[in-house]
Design a protein around this motif. Structure first.
Motif, PDB file in Angstrom:
ATOM      1  N   SER A  11       0.798  -1.229   0.000  1.00  0.00           N
ATOM      2  CA  SER A  11       0.000   0.000   0.000  1.00  0.00           C
ATOM      3  C   SER A  11       0.829   1.277   0.000  1.00  0.00           C
ATOM      4  O   SER A  11       0.420   2.284  -0.568  1.00  0.00           O
ATOM      5  CB  SER A  11      -0.934   0.018   1.209  1.00  0.00           C
ATOM      6  OG  SER A  11      -1.835  -1.049   1.116  1.00  0.00           O
ATOM      7  N   SER A  12       1.969   1.276   0.668  1.00  0.00           N
ATOM      8  CA  SER A  12       2.769   2.494   0.798  1.00  0.00           C
ATOM      9  C   SER A  12       4.235   2.129   1.015  1.00  0.00           C
ATOM     10  O   SER A  12       4.569   0.960   1.244  1.00  0.00           O
ATOM     11  CB  SER A  12       2.282   3.320   1.990  1.00  0.00           C
ATOM     12  OG  SER A  12       2.598   2.650   3.204  1.00  0.00           O
ATOM     13  N   GLU A  20      12.466  -4.510  -3.648  1.00  0.00           N
ATOM     14  CA  GLU A  20      11.727  -4.870  -4.858  1.00  0.00           C
ATOM     15  C   GLU A  20      10.225  -4.638  -4.738  1.00  0.00           C
ATOM     16  O   GLU A  20       9.520  -4.620  -5.742  1.00  0.00           O
ATOM     17  CB  GLU A  20      11.959  -6.353  -5.207  1.00  0.00           C
ATOM     18  CG  GLU A  20      13.370  -6.687  -5.592  1.00  0.00           C
ATOM     19  CD  GLU A  20      14.285  -6.943  -4.392  1.00  0.00           C
ATOM     20  OE1 GLU A  20      15.491  -7.029  -4.594  1.00  0.00           O
ATOM     21  OE2 GLU A  20      13.783  -7.036  -3.253  1.00  0.00           O
ATOM     22  N   ASP A  21       9.715  -4.489  -3.526  1.00  0.00           N
ATOM     23  CA  ASP A  21       8.281  -4.264  -3.325  1.00  0.00           C
ATOM     24  C   ASP A  21       7.867  -2.958  -3.991  1.00  0.00           C
ATOM     25  O   ASP A  21       8.649  -2.000  -4.052  1.00  0.00           O
ATOM     26  CB  ASP A  21       7.947  -4.229  -1.835  1.00  0.00           C
ATOM     27  CG  ASP A  21       8.201  -5.559  -1.140  1.00  0.00           C
ATOM     28  OD1 ASP A  21       8.411  -6.575  -1.830  1.00  0.00           O
ATOM     29  OD2 ASP A  21       8.197  -5.569   0.106  1.00  0.00           O
ATOM     30  N   GLY A  48       1.893 -11.235  -5.471  1.00  0.00           N
ATOM     31  CA  GLY A  48       0.750 -10.364  -5.212  1.00  0.00           C
ATOM     32  C   GLY A  48       0.926  -9.526  -3.965  1.00  0.00           C
ATOM     33  O   GLY A  48       2.036  -9.159  -3.597  1.00  0.00           O
ATOM     34  N   GLY A  49      -0.194  -9.233  -3.309  1.00  0.00           N
ATOM     35  CA  GLY A  49      -0.158  -8.379  -2.125  1.00  0.00           C
ATOM     36  C   GLY A  49      -1.480  -7.667  -1.925  1.00  0.00           C
ATOM     37  O   GLY A  49      -2.543  -8.269  -2.037  1.00  0.00           O
ATOM     38  N   SER A  50      -1.418  -6.381  -1.703  1.00  0.00           N
ATOM     39  CA  SER A  50      -2.586  -5.566  -1.382  1.00  0.00           C
ATOM     40  C   SER A  50      -3.520  -5.408  -2.590  1.00  0.00           C
ATOM     41  O   SER A  50      -3.109  -4.928  -3.646  1.00  0.00           O
ATOM     42  CB  SER A  50      -2.138  -4.172  -0.914  1.00  0.00           C
ATOM     43  OG  SER A  50      -3.226  -3.276  -0.892  1.00  0.00           O
ATOM     44  N   ILE A  79      -3.091 -10.495  -6.759  1.00  0.00           N
ATOM     45  CA  ILE A  79      -3.314  -9.174  -7.367  1.00  0.00           C
ATOM     46  C   ILE A  79      -2.309  -8.887  -8.489  1.00  0.00           C
ATOM     47  O   ILE A  79      -2.578  -8.075  -9.372  1.00  0.00           O
ATOM     48  CB  ILE A  79      -3.343  -8.054  -6.307  1.00  0.00           C
ATOM     49  CG1 ILE A  79      -4.089  -6.821  -6.834  1.00  0.00           C
ATOM     50  CG2 ILE A  79      -1.953  -7.705  -5.825  1.00  0.00           C
ATOM     51  CD1 ILE A  79      -5.533  -7.050  -7.204  1.00  0.00           C
ATOM     52  N   ALA A  80      -1.181  -9.579  -8.511  1.00  0.00           N
ATOM     53  CA  ALA A  80      -0.246  -9.422  -9.634  1.00  0.00           C
ATOM     54  C   ALA A  80      -0.853  -9.960 -10.926  1.00  0.00           C
ATOM     55  O   ALA A  80      -0.505  -9.506 -12.017  1.00  0.00           O
ATOM     56  CB  ALA A  80       1.083 -10.105  -9.328  1.00  0.00           C
TER      57      ALA A  80
END
Length: 166
Positions: A11-12, A20-21, A48-50, A79-80
């Motif tokens: 998210s931030s 790499e995030d 993925g992630g958020s 989400i990727a």
């Protein structure tokens, strides 16, 4: 220009564990730097992630005027998998993986709270399904994709091309 998603979608900048995030602000800054670029290559190897960060990144990439070629180098999961569909051309080799599933979360509370969380997850899933729907092959019914999302489905590049315009 080249953009890499080789870590988590967060998210931030405060949410980053690894360099790499990527967060939406990283992508917004990058796109601002290359606003006059005609071609953009996007490389993905991410679990993925958020969800909200990913949807934001997908929408930013879709709006950018450059011709976007997405390369799934290893994995476009969760989400990727949504971000990958922002490309005008998407290349997923037979050796790479594309994974779709229902969103999940962690919750604390009573029964009423948990019912609300479940309802919220259903609404969030609708946003993800809408992206898949926008990128569906004409001969595929969205109900088939919804079933695959509910089952958590892993696809190689050949299999993904049977469902999505890639």
């Amino acid at each position: 220009a080249e953009l890499y998603f080789y870590g988590d979608i967060v998210s931030s900048t405060w949410s980053k564990w690894e360099k790499e995030d990527k967060c939406p602000q990283d992508v917004a800054d990058f796109l601002n730097e290359i606003k006059n670029t005609n071609e953009l290559s996007i490389y993905i190897n991410s679990g993925g992630g958020s969800v909200f960060a990913g949807i934001s990144i997908y929408n930013m990439l879709k709006r950018h005027s450059a011709y976007k070629t997405v390369y799934v180098d290893g994995l476009a999961a969760s989400i990727a998998s949504v971000i990958a569909l922002a490309g005008d051309k998407v290349i997923i080799p037979a050796t790479a993986q594309y994974m779709i599933h229902s969103p999940w979360t962690i919750a604390i509370g009573n029964a009423t709270d948990f019912r609300k969380v479940a309802d919220d997850l259903d609404k969030i899933e609708t946003s993800i399904i809408n992206v898949y729907k926008e990128n569906l092959r004409d001969d595929v019914n969205i109900d088939e994709i919804i079933d695959m999302v509910h089952k958590e489905t892993w696809l190689n590049g050949e299999e993904a091309s049977k469902y999505f315009n890639i």
